[in-house]
Design an enzyme around this catalytic site. Structure first.
Site, mmCIF file in Angstrom:
data_model
loop_
_atom_site.group_PDB
_atom_site.id
_atom_site.type_symbol
_atom_site.label_atom_id
_atom_site.label_comp_id
_atom_site.label_asym_id
_atom_site.label_seq_id
_atom_site.Cartn_x
_atom_site.Cartn_y
_atom_site.Cartn_z
ATOM 1 N N ASN A 1 145.282 46.053 133.038
ATOM 2 C CA ASN A 1 144.933 45.073 134.061
ATOM 3 C C ASN A 1 145.047 45.714 135.438
ATOM 4 O O ASN A 1 145.673 46.755 135.615
ATOM 5 C CB ASN A 1 145.882 43.872 133.998
ATOM 6 C CG ASN A 1 145.583 42.957 132.829
ATOM 7 O OD1 ASN A 1 144.438 42.816 132.412
ATOM 8 N ND2 ASN A 1 146.623 42.321 132.302
ATOM 9 N N GLY B 1 148.188 48.188 122.672
ATOM 10 C CA GLY B 1 148.287 49.547 122.140
ATOM 11 C C GLY B 1 148.325 49.556 120.627
ATOM 12 O O GLY B 1 147.653 50.360 119.970
ATOM 13 N N SER C 1 149.035 36.700 130.640
ATOM 14 C CA SER C 1 150.012 37.779 130.488
ATOM 15 C C SER C 1 151.066 37.727 131.588
ATOM 16 O O SER C 1 152.238 38.039 131.355
ATOM 17 C CB SER C 1 149.304 39.137 130.503
ATOM 18 O OG SER C 1 148.568 39.304 131.707
ATOM 19 N N LYS D 1 136.847 41.703 136.167
ATOM 20 C CA LYS D 1 138.104 41.327 135.507
ATOM 21 C C LYS D 1 139.202 41.101 136.542
ATOM 22 O O LYS D 1 139.999 40.155 136.434
ATOM 23 C CB LYS D 1 138.512 42.433 134.521
ATOM 24 C CG LYS D 1 139.836 42.199 133.788
ATOM 25 C CD LYS D 1 139.698 41.136 132.721
ATOM 26 C CE LYS D 1 141.011 40.923 131.943
ATOM 27 N NZ LYS D 1 141.402 42.100 131.164
ATOM 28 N N ASN E 1 141.281 37.647 137.043
ATOM 29 C CA ASN E 1 142.744 37.672 136.948
ATOM 30 C C ASN E 1 143.395 37.179 138.236
ATOM 31 O O ASN E 1 144.414 36.487 138.207
ATOM 32 C CB ASN E 1 143.234 39.087 136.638
ATOM 33 C CG ASN E 1 143.043 39.471 135.186
ATOM 34 O OD1 ASN E 1 142.755 38.632 134.342
ATOM 35 N ND2 ASN E 1 143.183 40.752 134.886
ATOM 36 N N GLY F 1 152.003 53.324 125.283
ATOM 37 C CA GLY F 1 152.125 51.886 125.487
ATOM 38 C C GLY F 1 152.084 51.189 124.145
ATOM 39 O O GLY F 1 151.016 50.838 123.649
ATOM 40 N N ALA F 2 153.273 51.008 123.541
ATOM 41 C CA ALA F 2 153.337 50.473 122.179
ATOM 42 C C ALA F 2 153.507 48.959 122.160
ATOM 43 O O ALA F 2 154.222 48.407 121.325
ATOM 44 C CB ALA F 2 154.483 51.150 121.415
#
Length: 311
Positions: A111, A22, A263, A192, A196, A17-18
């Site tokens: 998430n 990440g 996000s 969390k 969210n 996960g770049a």
């Protein structure tokens, strides 16, 4: 029992996960002289890591040469940190499964909920840890902007991870990021998830910053309705959330991150798939198994799905 003689600080970390999160962990591992490689799917993505990166904002550094390699490479993976979107988890890990060493450890930092348990069922012999973070970061060219300093928590998900304890995670816990180890990590994941569920979908629906939810009476009422349903489900599941009412905590988070774009809203604006199914969708699925109706969460889920397809 997995051997513990390979848990030294010199363990090579691979990050799947770049994206911004990440890369944030990759930069900090590199700055601590921990061997680390980002895993990417294509040659074009590989090219992005041929030149140095800079880190700005809450963390600052220049000339960071991030290492990257293709998923299909053959070098073994002993420490895997997964920072993909929740819906990519199973396919992403499957793409590198052939590279997992006998003593491999997987850490999921994402998430939502559901994908962690599915992976644990698929790989019962692999120690799987999960984490949650409030760090904020985004990519801008070859610059990683650490936009907001938060805190992160990690802990064991399955039995083999609980046997090993925190030893495999020490390199992550020693970084210049506020991190801790919690054996009861699922409680933090639920906290969390609840926050969210109260914020992200509404900001995507109304195309607004987080703080607007606390200031706009109509949006605040919608947030309250979502929170009431989540608390009802959590009580039925005997899952602790917060000592104070969820709406009080959600409102505080919305105000504290008032100028932030969630996000999910960013995904919507960039026409990317959202994580609504792993957040409000997961809650609705849990409620359905108990015969509980969450009409406001279900309505929000369907509106986001209709407006922003999830496939």
């Amino acid at each position: 029992m997995h051997p513990t003689d390979n848990l030294s600080s010199a363990s090579h970390w691979h990050i799947l996960g770049a994206g911004a999160i990440g890369c944030l962990w990759a930069c900090h591992l590199q700055l601590q002289q921990q061997p680390v490689s980002l895993l990417v799917r294509s040659d074009s993505k590989l090219q992005q890591f041929q030149q140095p990166w800079s880190l700005s904002g809450q963390s600052q550094a220049e000339g960071i040469q991030l290492q990257a390699e293709l998923n299909q490479s053959e070098s073994p993976i002993s420490r895997l940190l997964v920072t993909t979107k929740s819906y990519d988890t199973l396919a992403a890990v499957e793409a590198v499964r052939h590279r997992l060493s006998k003593d491999a450890v997987i850490v999921l930092l994402q998430n939502g909920m559901g994908q962690q348990q599915q992976l644990a069922e698929r790989l019962p012999e692999v120690p799987i840890y999960v984490g949650t973070t409030t760090e904020g970061a985004f990519l801008s060219g070859h610059q990683l902007v650490h936009a907001g300093s938060g805190e992160s928590w990690f802990g064991p998900l399955n039995a083999v991870a609980k046997q090993l304890g925190e030893a495999p995670l020490r390199p992550l816990l020693s970084l210049a990021l506020h991190s801790g180890y919690d054996p009861q990590i699922l409680n933090r994941l639920w906290q969390k998830l609840a926050i969210n569920a109260a914020i992200n979908g509404l900001t995507a629906l109304h195309d607004c910053q987080n703080g607007v939810l606390a200031d706009n009476p109509e949006y605040h009422q919608q947030m309250t309705q979502l929170c009431d349903e989540v608390e009802r489900l959590a009580e039925a599941l005997q899952q602790p959330l917060f000592e104070q009412p969820l709406i009080t905590r959600a409102e505080a988070v919305a105000r504290a991150t008032g100028t932030n774009f969630s996000s999910m809203l960013q995904d919507v604006r960039h026409r990317r798939r959202t994580e609504i199914d792993a957040i409000n969708g997961y809650l609705c699925d849990q409620a359905q198994t108990l015969g509980i109706d969450l009409p406001h969460n279900r309505s929000l889920l369907e509106k986001i799905r209709q407006t922003h397809p999830t496939v």
